[in-house]
Design a protein around this motif. Structure first.
Motif, PDB file in Angstrom:
ATOM      1  N   HIS A  58      33.792  48.451  40.945  1.00  0.00           N
ATOM      2  CA  HIS A  58      35.139  48.100  40.465  1.00  0.00           C
ATOM      3  C   HIS A  58      35.944  49.372  40.183  1.00  0.00           C
ATOM      4  N   HIS A  62      39.311  50.672  42.047  1.00  0.00           N
ATOM      5  CA  HIS A  62      40.516  50.854  41.225  1.00  0.00           C
ATOM      6  C   HIS A  62      41.056  52.272  41.373  1.00  0.00           C
ATOM      7  N   SER A  68      42.538  45.026  41.384  1.00  0.00           N
ATOM      8  CA  SER A  68      41.498  44.026  41.168  1.00  0.00           C
ATOM      9  C   SER A  68      42.020  42.593  41.261  1.00  0.00           C
ATOM     10  N   HIS A  75      39.151  44.229  47.020  1.00  0.00           N
ATOM     11  CA  HIS A  75      38.704  44.220  45.623  1.00  0.00           C
ATOM     12  C   HIS A  75      38.560  42.789  45.088  1.00  0.00           C
ATOM     13  N   GLU A  77      35.832  39.758  43.750  1.00  0.00           N
ATOM     14  CA  GLU A  77      34.555  39.737  43.037  1.00  0.00           C
ATOM     15  C   GLU A  77      33.390  39.594  44.020  1.00  0.00           C
ATOM     16  N   VAL A  80      32.826  43.008  45.609  1.00  0.00           N
ATOM     17  CA  VAL A  80      32.252  43.923  44.610  1.00  0.00           C
ATOM     18  C   VAL A  80      30.786  43.579  44.371  1.00  0.00           C
TER      19      VAL A  80
END
Length: 104
Positions: A58, A62, A68, A75, A77, A80
């Motif tokens: 993350h 970023h 996010s 990006h 979930e 990631v």
């Protein structure tokens, strides 16, 4: 422990129950503004490492300019999670060689 992601030093902190802004408890989270990575204290050592790798991903995204909340971009979930687990495995399998290469 402090980890540098991009040009930012993030302090890694263990908490009883890290919570997202909406109050949801989670295994870990990264706070881009306070420069902290929070990990649930009760996690097993292996789960803590996987969670840390997830939060590092993350942070890398970023600091690379990927937002996010961009659910159509890299990006997400799901992305990631996939990259975090792969990073964890990579580090676990190669940490000694990497240490030799990067140690001062």
């Amino acid at each position: 422990m402090k980890l540098r992601i991009g040009h930012i030093k993030y302090k890694v902190i263990e908490r009883k129950k890290p919570k997202l802004d909406d109050g949801t408890e989670c295994a870990g989270l990264i706070d881009y503004y306070e420069h902290e990575i929070l990990l649930m204290k009760s996690l097993s050592k292996e789960h803590k490492k996987k969670t840390l790798a997830h939060e590092i991903v993350h942070g890398l995204l970023h600091e690379s300019g990927f937002e996010s909340d961009d659910n159509d971009g890299i990006h997400t979930e799901d992305n990631v999670n996939r990259i975090g687990l792969t990073l964890h495995g990579f580090l676990k399998d190669n940490i000694e060689e990497l240490y030799k290469l990067y140690k001062e």
